[in-house]
Design a protein around this motif. Structure first.
Motif, short mmCIF file in Angstrom:
data_model
loop_
_atom_site.label_atom_id
_atom_site.label_comp_id
_atom_site.label_asym_id
_atom_site.label_seq_id
_atom_site.Cartn_x
_atom_site.Cartn_y
_atom_site.Cartn_z
N ASP A 35 0.80 -1.22 0.00
CA ASP A 35 0.00 0.00 0.00
C ASP A 35 0.83 1.27 0.00
OD1 ASP A 35 -2.29 -1.45 -0.01
OD2 ASP A 35 -2.71 -1.25 2.13
N LEU A 36 2.16 1.17 0.07
CA LEU A 36 2.98 2.36 0.22
C LEU A 36 2.94 3.24 -1.03
CD1 LEU A 36 6.12 1.04 2.14
CD2 LEU A 36 4.36 2.60 2.98
N TRP A 37 3.18 2.68 -2.21
CA TRP A 37 3.23 3.43 -3.45
C TRP A 37 2.03 3.09 -4.32
CZ3 TRP A 37 6.71 7.25 -4.27
CH2 TRP A 37 7.85 7.27 -3.44
N TYR A 38 1.62 4.06 -5.13
CA TYR A 38 0.49 3.79 -6.03
C TYR A 38 0.57 4.68 -7.26
CZ TYR A 38 -1.60 8.06 -4.05
OH TYR A 38 -1.84 9.35 -3.65
N VAL A 39 -0.11 4.24 -8.31
CA VAL A 39 -0.27 4.99 -9.55
C VAL A 39 -1.76 5.06 -9.87
CG1 VAL A 39 0.19 5.09 -12.02
CG2 VAL A 39 1.99 4.34 -10.44
N THR A 40 -2.25 6.25 -10.19
CA THR A 40 -3.65 6.44 -10.54
C THR A 40 -3.77 7.05 -11.93
OG1 THR A 40 -4.29 6.78 -8.23
CG2 THR A 40 -5.82 7.56 -9.91
N LEU A 41 -4.64 6.50 -12.75
CA LEU A 41 -5.02 7.08 -14.03
C LEU A 41 -6.49 7.44 -13.96
CD1 LEU A 41 -3.25 4.62 -16.51
CD2 LEU A 41 -2.43 6.86 -15.72
N PHE A 42 -6.85 8.64 -14.44
CA PHE A 42 -8.23 9.08 -14.32
C PHE A 42 -8.69 9.90 -15.52
CE2 PHE A 42 -5.57 12.30 -12.26
CZ PHE A 42 -6.03 13.48 -12.84
N GLY A 43 -9.98 10.01 -15.65
CA GLY A 43 -10.58 10.82 -16.70
C GLY A 43 -12.01 11.16 -16.33
N GLY A 44 -12.55 12.19 -16.97
CA GLY A 44 -13.92 12.57 -16.67
C GLY A 44 -14.34 13.84 -17.37
N ALA A 45 -15.43 14.43 -16.86
CA ALA A 45 -16.01 15.63 -17.45
C ALA A 45 -15.56 16.86 -16.67
CB ALA A 45 -17.53 15.54 -17.42
N ASP A 187 -11.64 4.93 -8.01
CA ASP A 187 -11.65 6.24 -7.37
C ASP A 187 -12.71 7.12 -8.05
OD1 ASP A 187 -11.19 8.84 -6.47
OD2 ASP A 187 -9.02 8.56 -6.34
N PHE A 188 -13.76 7.45 -7.31
CA PHE A 188 -14.80 8.34 -7.79
C PHE A 188 -14.58 9.70 -7.12
CE2 PHE A 188 -16.36 4.03 -7.51
CZ PHE A 188 -16.90 3.80 -8.78
N ASN A 218 -14.84 19.46 -11.78
CA ASN A 218 -14.45 18.24 -12.50
C ASN A 218 -14.99 17.01 -11.78
OD1 ASN A 218 -12.16 19.42 -14.46
ND2 ASN A 218 -11.96 20.38 -12.46
N LEU A 219 -15.64 16.14 -12.54
CA LEU A 219 -16.10 14.85 -12.05
C LEU A 219 -15.29 13.78 -12.75
CD1 LEU A 219 -19.97 15.43 -12.16
CD2 LEU A 219 -18.46 15.58 -10.17
N GLN A 220 -14.62 12.90 -11.99
CA GLN A 220 -13.68 11.98 -12.60
C GLN A 220 -13.77 10.59 -12.00
OE1 GLN A 220 -10.30 14.52 -11.50
NE2 GLN A 220 -9.50 12.86 -10.24
N LEU A 221 -13.38 9.62 -12.81
CA LEU A 221 -13.29 8.22 -12.40
C LEU A 221 -11.87 7.76 -12.64
CD1 LEU A 221 -14.46 5.46 -11.57
CD2 LEU A 221 -15.11 5.13 -13.97
N GLY A 222 -11.28 7.13 -11.63
CA GLY A 222 -9.89 6.69 -11.75
C GLY A 222 -9.71 5.25 -11.33
N VAL A 223 -8.59 4.67 -11.76
CA VAL A 223 -8.17 3.34 -11.36
C VAL A 223 -6.80 3.47 -10.71
CG1 VAL A 223 -7.60 1.01 -12.09
CG2 VAL A 223 -9.46 2.25 -13.22
N THR A 224 -6.67 2.93 -9.51
CA THR A 224 -5.42 3.03 -8.74
C THR A 224 -4.79 1.64 -8.59
OG1 THR A 224 -6.18 4.96 -7.50
CG2 THR A 224 -4.39 3.68 -6.54
N LEU A 225 -3.51 1.55 -8.93
CA LEU A 225 -2.73 0.32 -8.74
C LEU A 225 -1.75 0.55 -7.61
CD1 LEU A 225 -1.83 -2.53 -9.61
CD2 LEU A 225 -0.26 -1.42 -11.23
N LYS A 226 -1.86 -0.24 -6.55
CA LYS A 226 -0.98 -0.12 -5.38
C LYS A 226 0.12 -1.19 -5.44
CE LYS A 226 -4.64 -0.68 -2.83
NZ LYS A 226 -5.53 -0.86 -1.68
N PHE A 227 1.33 -0.78 -5.04
CA PHE A 227 2.46 -1.73 -5.06
C PHE A 227 3.47 -1.39 -4.00
CE2 PHE A 227 3.10 1.69 -8.08
CZ PHE A 227 4.39 2.11 -7.85
#
Length: 227
Positions: A35-45, A187-188, A218-227
């Motif tokens: 859980d220490l490091w993570y990467v998030t990609l997101f997009g939205g309106a 991530d909402f 901004n309203l966005q939806l993201g995906v987070t990868l934890k490693f």
């Protein structure tokens, strides 16, 4: 003034997260290694305000249609409450109308074409303030800079908002993360972004539109990868 509000809300949000964490438990658990490091990609309106500027002795304003925002962040969790990250994001809008006013009584409006965009570089701090099973409610914000530029034309003419520059930027926001697996979260989120004091060249080379400010919801939806 709005940036002062951003800083104040961010400080309140972080204080709320700190208080919530210690009210539940006097000791803060060390997060698991994955859980220490993570990467998030997101997009939205993205929904921007009309962008107002000063031009000679007059004022111009451009209305923008709803646009989009995309981006990514690399972060690190400090403890079970706080995490810090660096964000790179991009928002883009189409121009729809413009208006102008020059004293004492010269004013008008018409259609506008082209687009305006902003590229953000932000350092963020987020605090998890509540847990609901696999879901977490978070609040926070960030500060940094944004590059705002445009390629617009007013009423079919050559003039309009053109190349821009860097301005001071900030954001506040909140959202909910949901653990899909141990290492993947959805991530909402909501973000209010602000950029101030950007000068835009006139597309016909005749002058400068000064002190542009860009505010957006901004309203966005993201995906987070934890490693």
């Amino acid at each position: 003034m709005k940036l002062c509000l951003l800083a104040g809300v961010s400080t309140f949000a972080l204080a709320l997260g700190w208080s919530s964490a210690y009210a539940a438990d006097a000791l803060v658990d060390v997060p698991r290694a994955e859980d220490l490091w993570y990467v998030t990609l997101f997009g939205g309106a993205s929904f921007a305000n009309n962008v107002k500027t000063d031009y000679d002795s007059g004022r111009y304003s451009v209305d923008l249609d709803s646009g989009f925002v995309i981006g990514g962040a690399v972060g690190r969790r400090i403890n079970d409450t706080f995490r810090v990250e660096g964000e790179l994001s991009y928002a883009r809008y189409k121009a729809s109308e413009y208006s102008f006013s020059f004293p004492p009584a010269d004013q008008g409006s018409g259609p506008a074409s082209g687009n305006l965009s902003a590229t953000y570089l932000l350092a963020n701090v987020w605090a998890d303030v509540a847990h609901f099973g696999d879901a977490k409610l978070y609040v926070g914000g960030g500060l940094g800079a944004a590059y705002v530029t445009a390629d617009t034309h007013f009423d079919g003419h050559a003039y309009g908002y053109g190349p821009g520059g860097w301005g001071f930027a900030g954001q506040v926001g909140a959202g909910v993360t949901y653990a899909v697996t141990q290492n993947v979260d959805l991530d909402f989120g909501y973000r209010f972004k602000a950029v101030t004091s950007v000068d835009l060249d006139d597309n016909d080379g005749g002058g400068t539109y000064e002190d542009a400010k860009l505010y957006s919801h901004n309203l966005q939806l993201g995906v987070t990868l934890k490693f």
